[in-house]
Scaffold this active site. Structure first.
Site, short mmCIF file in Angstrom:
data_model
loop_
_atom_site.label_atom_id
_atom_site.label_comp_id
_atom_site.label_asym_id
_atom_site.label_seq_id
_atom_site.Cartn_x
_atom_site.Cartn_y
_atom_site.Cartn_z
NE ARG A 1 -53.09 -23.45 0.29
CZ ARG A 1 -53.02 -22.31 -0.37
NH1 ARG A 1 -54.09 -21.84 -0.96
NH2 ARG A 1 -51.90 -21.65 -0.45
NE ARG B 1 -58.06 -24.38 4.46
CZ ARG B 1 -58.01 -23.80 3.29
NH1 ARG B 1 -57.10 -22.88 3.05
NH2 ARG B 1 -58.86 -24.12 2.34
CG ASP C 1 -49.64 -15.56 7.03
OD1 ASP C 1 -49.41 -16.45 6.20
OD2 ASP C 1 -49.63 -14.35 6.74
CE1 TYR D 1 -49.24 -10.01 0.64
CE2 TYR D 1 -47.08 -9.73 1.64
CZ TYR D 1 -47.91 -10.37 0.75
OH TYR D 1 -47.42 -11.37 -0.05
NE ARG E 1 -46.51 -19.90 3.04
CZ ARG E 1 -47.38 -19.46 2.13
NH1 ARG E 1 -48.01 -20.29 1.35
NH2 ARG E 1 -47.59 -18.18 2.01
O1 CP3 Z 1 -44.97 -24.14 6.92
C1 CP3 Z 1 -44.53 -22.98 7.05
O2 CP3 Z 1 -43.63 -22.50 6.35
C2 CP3 Z 1 -45.05 -22.14 8.21
C3 CP3 Z 1 -46.12 -21.26 8.02
C4 CP3 Z 1 -46.10 -20.04 7.11
C5 CP3 Z 1 -47.27 -19.64 6.40
N1 CP3 Z 1 -47.01 -18.43 5.81
C6 CP3 Z 1 -48.53 -20.40 6.35
C7 CP3 Z 1 -49.52 -20.08 5.31
C8 CP3 Z 1 -45.12 -19.08 6.86
C9 CP3 Z 1 -43.68 -19.05 7.33
C10 CP3 Z 1 -45.71 -18.06 6.05
C11 CP3 Z 1 -45.02 -16.85 5.62
C12 CP3 Z 1 -45.67 -15.91 4.72
N2 CP3 Z 1 -47.00 -15.57 4.68
C13 CP3 Z 1 -44.99 -15.10 3.77
C14 CP3 Z 1 -43.49 -15.07 3.56
C15 CP3 Z 1 -43.00 -16.24 2.80
C16 CP3 Z 1 -43.55 -16.37 1.39
O3 CP3 Z 1 -44.23 -17.37 1.15
O4 CP3 Z 1 -43.28 -15.49 0.56
C17 CP3 Z 1 -45.96 -14.31 3.13
C18 CP3 Z 1 -45.69 -13.30 2.03
C19 CP3 Z 1 -47.22 -14.59 3.72
C20 CP3 Z 1 -48.55 -13.96 3.41
C21 CP3 Z 1 -49.50 -14.95 2.88
N3 CP3 Z 1 -50.08 -15.94 3.63
C22 CP3 Z 1 -50.01 -15.04 1.57
C23 CP3 Z 1 -49.63 -14.13 0.42
C24 CP3 Z 1 -50.90 -16.10 1.55
C25 CP3 Z 1 -51.76 -16.53 0.39
C26 CP3 Z 1 -51.05 -17.34 -0.60
C27 CP3 Z 1 -51.35 -18.79 -0.38
O5 CP3 Z 1 -50.40 -19.59 -0.40
O6 CP3 Z 1 -52.55 -19.11 -0.21
C28 CP3 Z 1 -50.89 -16.70 2.84
C29 CP3 Z 1 -51.67 -17.88 3.28
C30 CP3 Z 1 -50.93 -18.97 3.95
N4 CP3 Z 1 -49.92 -18.84 4.86
C31 CP3 Z 1 -51.22 -20.37 3.80
C32 CP3 Z 1 -50.34 -21.06 4.66
C33 CP3 Z 1 -50.29 -22.55 4.91
C34 CP3 Z 1 -52.31 -20.95 2.95
C35 CP3 Z 1 -53.59 -20.79 3.69
C36 CP3 Z 1 -54.62 -21.83 3.42
O7 CP3 Z 1 -54.59 -22.90 4.07
O8 CP3 Z 1 -55.47 -21.55 2.57
#
Ligand code: CP3
Length: 346
Positions: A29, A38, A75, A151, A25
């Site tokens: 943010r 964003r 994602d 999910y 990640r």
């Molecule tokens: O920078 C990176 O690592 C690349 C992008 C990436 C994202 N999600 C962007 C993201 C990757 C590799 C993921 C993987 C992901 N997504 C996982 C597996 C890894 C982990 O973190 O456990 C999971 C379970 C998800 C599902 C997911 N996506 C959730 C549960 C959420 C909400 C939680 C949160 O942090 O808001 C997301 C949203 C998400 N995915 C964001 C980002 C940058 C935040 C979105 C925003 O900008 O509001």
């Protein structure tokens, strides 16, 4: 010929002159420039499906910290969306899906529009392949079937995945069907990413640790083993990193049976044990606590050096034990990156 990318060298079990690093990640943010993009894009999913925006936010952290790898910005939940499931991200609530929690609903999922839906993601990979620095490796990724299924069945994130674990017991045939469909979809998705320029693949199994042992074999190991076999039919040499978060003492079995190239270890793993029982099997990536990265200071510095001292004797990539959280001060990421770059193997 050895590859000129430190990250790829480490994945080939070479002892690299410096320790390669990146952060799960790393785009997100905690960076003001991400929040700005964003806002311009409209929403998180708009970012994911607009190649120019997705390329830009992938590159943002590299400009600040010069990591050894870039990870495609997308994602794990774009896969169920491409299979026909409704997905939205509500501000501050995380993902919301229309639950696929009966055998009948699973029957409605299909791959008819799958690659068409994901075309913008493939384009992002293609553009990134052209734009990232020559010494930086490009990581493609997907969620592992178990985590994505939690999910899909539950409709949102949950602390214990109880709905999905229960569904897997009570509707075993239907659940197996869902996992088989995810294996096929995920294999094809990753093969397309590689075709378009991804040099390394990471499979995220965030919720693997909550599975009882027999279920871990069935839902965390076997589907990943199949995906890796499918990919290697076309790309026998592609490095694949598995992240079965919370696997504990089951990491060695996971490595041996799935055939992953390397593993990402979570924060709970004792460093001595990893050095003695995991590193002899494959390269290791990990495992700084993302909350210590928030907290910072001397304690952070000490722990980074402790991790490096324990694991730099073998093939090692520095990373976190889970993703960066939004409240992380960017200067702490700079501090850690600097320590790693300066570090010399003993
Ligand atoms: O920078 C990176 O690592 C690349 C992008 C990436 C994202 N999600 C962007 C993201 C990757 C590799 C993921 C993987 C992901 N997504 C996982 C597996 C890894 C982990 O973190 O456990 C999971 C379970 C998800 C599902 C997911 N996506 C959730 C549960 C959420 C909400 C939680 C949160 O942090 O808001 C997301 C949203 C998400 N995915 C964001 C980002 C940058 C935040 C979105 C925003 O900008 O509001």
């Amino acid at each position: 010929m050895t590859n000129n990318k430190l990250f790829i060298q480490a994945l080939k079990s070479e002892i690299t002159p410096n320790i390669p690093f990146w952060y799960m990640r790393q785009a997100g943010r905690y960076l003001p420039e991400y929040r700005e993009k964003r806002k311009t894009a409209g929403s998180f999913l708009d970012l994911c499906y607009s190649p120019d925006f997705a390329v830009e936010v992938t590159l943002q952290p590299l400009r600040r910290y010069h990591m050894d790898a870039a990870i495609l910005f997308s994602d794990i939940l774009v896969v169920p969306q491409a299979m026909g499931q409704h997905l939205e991200f509500k501000e501050g609530e995380g993902p919301l899906l229309t639950p696929v929690n009966t055998a009948e609903k699973i029957e409605t999922l299909n791959l008819n529009n799958f690659h068409h839906h994901l075309t913008p993601v493939y384009e992002t990979v293609r553009k990134l392949h052209q734009e990232i620095p020559k010494t930086t490796a490009l990581i493609g990724f997907a969620g592992a079937p178990w985590t994505v299924a939690t999910y899909m069945v539950g409709g949102k994130g949950s602390a214990d995945q109880a709905l999905t674990r229960l569904f897997a017991y009570q509707e075993k045939k239907a659940f197996q069907k869902l996992i088989d469909l995810l294996v096929k979809a995920t294999s094809e998705y990753l093969i397309e990413q590689i075709k378009n320029g991804a040099e390394v693949i990471q499979l995220f199994d965030t919720w693997a640790g909550n599975l009882p042992d027999d279920e871990f074999q069935k839902w965390a190991i076997e589907p990943v083993q199949k995906i890796i076999q499918n990919i290697r039919k076309f790309y026998p040499e592609i490095p694949i990193i598995g992240f079965p978060r919370g696997a504990g003492c089951r990491y060695p079995d996971y490595i041996r049976i799935t055939g992953v190239t390397a593993v990402s270890i979570d924060t709970t793993m004792p460093l001595d044990w990893v050095r003695d029982h995991i590193q002899p099997l494959c390269p290791v990536q990990g495992n700084l606590d993302p909350l210590l990265l928030v907290s910072g200071g001397q304690q952070l510095e000490n722990r980074v050096v402790e991790i490096l001292d324990h694991l730099s004797g073998g093939p090692f990539i520095f990373n976190l034990g889970h993703g960066i959280v939004p409240q992380t001060p960017p200067e702490n990421v700079a501090q850690v990156s600097e320590i790693i770059k300066q570090y010399k193997r003993k």
